[in-house]
Design a protein around this motif. Structure first.
Motif, short mmCIF file in Angstrom:
data_model
loop_
_atom_site.label_atom_id
_atom_site.label_comp_id
_atom_site.label_asym_id
_atom_site.label_seq_id
_atom_site.Cartn_x
_atom_site.Cartn_y
_atom_site.Cartn_z
N TYR A 82 0.85 -1.18 0.00
CA TYR A 82 0.00 0.00 0.00
C TYR A 82 0.89 1.24 0.00
CZ TYR A 82 -3.86 -3.07 1.39
OH TYR A 82 -4.80 -4.07 1.44
N ASP A 83 0.41 2.28 -0.62
CA ASP A 83 1.13 3.55 -0.67
C ASP A 83 0.83 4.37 0.58
OD1 ASP A 83 2.53 5.85 -1.72
OD2 ASP A 83 0.54 6.69 -2.18
N ASP A 84 1.86 4.94 1.18
CA ASP A 84 1.64 5.88 2.29
C ASP A 84 2.19 7.27 1.97
OD1 ASP A 84 4.45 5.84 2.88
OD2 ASP A 84 4.18 4.08 4.16
N GLY A 85 2.82 7.42 0.79
CA GLY A 85 3.32 8.74 0.41
C GLY A 85 4.35 9.31 1.36
N TYR A 86 4.99 8.44 2.17
CA TYR A 86 5.97 8.89 3.17
C TYR A 86 5.29 9.76 4.22
CZ TYR A 86 10.71 10.35 4.73
OH TYR A 86 11.86 10.59 5.44
N ASP A 87 4.05 9.39 4.54
CA ASP A 87 3.23 10.14 5.50
C ASP A 87 2.83 9.19 6.63
OD1 ASP A 87 1.16 11.46 6.90
OD2 ASP A 87 0.55 12.56 5.12
N PRO A 88 3.06 9.56 7.88
CA PRO A 88 2.78 8.65 9.00
C PRO A 88 1.33 8.18 9.12
CG PRO A 88 4.21 10.43 9.72
CD PRO A 88 3.76 10.78 8.33
N LEU A 89 0.35 9.06 8.89
CA LEU A 89 -1.05 8.65 9.10
C LEU A 89 -1.49 7.56 8.13
CD1 LEU A 89 -2.78 12.03 10.02
CD2 LEU A 89 -2.02 10.18 11.52
N PRO A 90 -1.25 7.68 6.82
CA PRO A 90 -1.57 6.56 5.93
C PRO A 90 -0.79 5.30 6.30
CG PRO A 90 -1.25 8.55 4.65
CD PRO A 90 -0.82 8.87 6.05
N ALA A 91 0.43 5.45 6.77
CA ALA A 91 1.22 4.28 7.16
C ALA A 91 0.56 3.53 8.31
CB ALA A 91 2.64 4.71 7.56
N ILE A 92 0.00 4.27 9.25
CA ILE A 92 -0.72 3.64 10.37
C ILE A 92 -1.94 2.89 9.86
CG2 ILE A 92 -2.08 4.10 12.45
CD1 ILE A 92 -0.16 6.44 13.02
N ARG A 93 -2.73 3.55 9.00
CA ARG A 93 -3.93 2.90 8.45
C ARG A 93 -3.55 1.66 7.64
NH1 ARG A 93 -5.57 8.45 7.64
NH2 ARG A 93 -4.79 8.39 5.49
N ASN A 94 -2.49 1.76 6.85
CA ASN A 94 -2.06 0.62 6.05
C ASN A 94 -1.64 -0.55 6.93
OD1 ASN A 94 -2.46 2.21 3.79
ND2 ASN A 94 -0.29 2.63 3.46
N THR A 95 -0.95 -0.24 8.01
CA THR A 95 -0.47 -1.29 8.91
C THR A 95 -1.63 -2.05 9.54
OG1 THR A 95 1.53 0.00 9.39
CG2 THR A 95 0.93 -1.73 10.97
N ILE A 96 -2.61 -1.32 10.02
CA ILE A 96 -3.78 -1.96 10.63
C ILE A 96 -4.50 -2.83 9.60
CG2 ILE A 96 -6.04 -1.53 11.66
CD1 ILE A 96 -4.80 1.04 12.88
N LYS A 97 -4.62 -2.33 8.37
CA LYS A 97 -5.28 -3.08 7.31
C LYS A 97 -4.50 -4.35 6.96
CE LYS A 97 -7.28 -2.39 2.69
NZ LYS A 97 -7.44 -1.40 1.58
N LEU A 98 -3.19 -4.23 6.86
CA LEU A 98 -2.36 -5.39 6.53
C LEU A 98 -2.48 -6.49 7.59
CD1 LEU A 98 0.82 -3.50 5.28
CD2 LEU A 98 -0.56 -5.08 3.91
N ILE A 99 -2.54 -6.09 8.84
CA ILE A 99 -2.60 -7.07 9.93
C ILE A 99 -4.01 -7.63 10.10
CG2 ILE A 99 -2.31 -7.41 12.41
CD1 ILE A 99 -0.13 -5.22 12.30
N GLU A 100 -5.02 -6.76 10.14
CA GLU A 100 -6.38 -7.20 10.45
C GLU A 100 -7.11 -7.78 9.25
OE1 GLU A 100 -7.73 -4.52 14.28
OE2 GLU A 100 -8.41 -3.90 12.28
N LYS A 101 -7.00 -7.14 8.11
CA LYS A 101 -7.77 -7.57 6.93
C LYS A 101 -6.98 -8.54 6.05
CE LYS A 101 -10.08 -5.90 2.76
NZ LYS A 101 -10.38 -4.70 1.90
N ASP A 102 -5.75 -8.18 5.75
CA ASP A 102 -4.97 -9.00 4.82
C ASP A 102 -4.30 -10.19 5.51
OD1 ASP A 102 -5.49 -7.27 2.59
OD2 ASP A 102 -4.04 -5.87 3.42
#
Length: 419
Positions: A82-102
């Protein structure tokens, strides 16, 4: 205690191990051909997109070879990104999604200090319920190397403290003691700044001047004020802690202002992406912007074909170079070779060995046990990789490069920059 009793205890223990969740997982790992998912959040867009894209491409180049041979015991390795654009907030959302959903096996190849430092508490939180580990982030910062997060992270690359200490030491040895610092105004920049400060303090020196810039600054940004601030103190060297577009902009404005002292960059900068911008500028301006650049690296030069890993990397990147991650990189021209994609190639190589060891029954499907079992692993660098309890960093070597004939090559003699 009689012999029959001992046999009974041993048999019961064997049954427990056979039907324990770990053993059952190991059995499933052997018989199930589901792909192994590794979760990656990185910059695939924005002014730092070259970092995420090149790291992904390097890892994918190695995994493509593994998958072409059937994967690991029948399991293909897939990077879920997932792209986070080198931005902490998208990185947090991506991390939760990778762990919980994926439901990824682990997190892998994250890019950047400001993103990684913000997802560390998330990783620690999930570990209350199940093991979640971050492997080989592209950052040399301290937080993932220290309490309370170091147990959840495995690093391959050396730290920023090691990089900055080496730069300061080598500059000091050639008489360049007035060192100024330009740094990105965030956790990455402060981590590098702190490394420079500590290294200078050991030599009873101080940073002579410092200037900052905002994360996300592009090549079109003006760095003239930062140049003025540093130039006022007449430094004899500058250490820049930034990403490639902003660092290239600073070099451009420094040289235009007549500030021709050595400018050093850390490995995170993305040396080849930065050099690409400066070389293009030289073509249109008839000025020299690539002289007196010194970059520290955490992997050897991809020009050193004496190393087996370099030869393998160059072969695959020439014969079957991976594209950028699907959906990204439409306006990005992938580099044939780069320090970043080479590092990605190496992280994938070590990750593959760990995954293979995880399949062994003695590790009971434990990623943690498999990683700790890595001892003196030869990955083709003439420097073995080892992990263990209290040792979550695989490599410690720092390499130094400078520009010659339009490319970064190893520094052979620092005396050329003697004061």
């Amino acid at each position: 205690m009689n012999r029959l009793y001992i046999k009974t205890i041993f048999f019961a223990a064997a049954l427990f191990m056979l039907f324990s969740p770990a053993a059952i997982y190991a059995e499933e790992v052997d018989n199930d051909t589901k792909p192994i998912l590794l979760g990656m959040s990185a910059a695939f867009t924005g002014p730092s997109k070259g970092l995420g894209i090149e790291l992904y491409r390097g890892s994918q180049a190695y995994f493509d070879q593994v998958n072409a041979k059937g994967g690991i015991r029948g399991h293909k390795i897939i990077i879920k990104y997932y792209d986070d654009g080198y931005d902490p907030l998208p990185a947090i959302r991506n991390t939760i999604k990778l762990i919980e959903k994926d439901n990824v096996l682990c997190l892998f190849n994250y890019v950047g200090t400001p993103t990684v430092t913000r997802i560390l508490p998330v990783v620690k939180h999930f570990n209350a319920d199940k093991p979640v580990y971050l492997f080989f982030p592209f950052t040399g910062a301290q937080p993932q190397r220290e309490f309370p997060y170091e147990e959840y992270v495995f690093n391959l690359r050396a730290s920023y403290r090691q990089e900055t200490w080496g730069l300061v030491h080598n500059l000091f040895m050639i008489g360049r003691n007035r060192i100024a610092v330009l740094y990105q105004a965030d956790a990455y920049g402060r981590s590098g700044w702190d490394g420079v400060r500590k290294a200078l303090t050991e030599k009873d020196l101080n940073i002579v001047a410092e200037a900052t810039y905002k994360r996300g600054a592009g090549f079109e940004s003006s760095m003239k004020r930062q140049v003025e601030i540093l130039a006022e103190t007449k430094p004899d060297a500058i250490i820049s802690i930034g990403a490639y577009e902003a660092s290239a902009a600073f070099i451009r404005d420094a040289r235009d202002a007549g500030l021709d002292v050595p400018i050093c960059n850390l490995s995170f900068v993305g040396s080849d992406n930065m050099l690409h911008l400066l070389k293009n500028l030289e073509k249109t301006s008839n000025k020299k912007y690539t002289d007196n650049l010194i970059n520290s690296q955490t992997v050897p030069s991809y020009e050193d074909t004496s190393l087996p890993a370099v030869r393998d990397y160059r072969k695959v990147m020439t014969e079957s170079p991976p594209a950028p991650p699907e959906g990204f990189g439409k306006d990005y021209d992938p580099l044939k070779f780069s320090f970043i994609s080479f590092e990605g190639y190496l992280t994938a190589k070590v990750m593959t060995k760990i995954l293979d060891k995880m399949m062994l029954r003695q590790n009971y499907g434990s990623l943690y046990a498999a990683t700790l079992s890595i001892r003196d692993l030869d990955i083709g660098l003439n420097t073995p990789v080892s992990f263990g309890r209290g040792k979550h960093q695989g490599l410690d070597e720092i390499y130094y490069t400078t520009v010659s004939s339009g490319k970064f090559v190893p520094v052979r003699n620092w005396a050329r920059w003697s004061k």
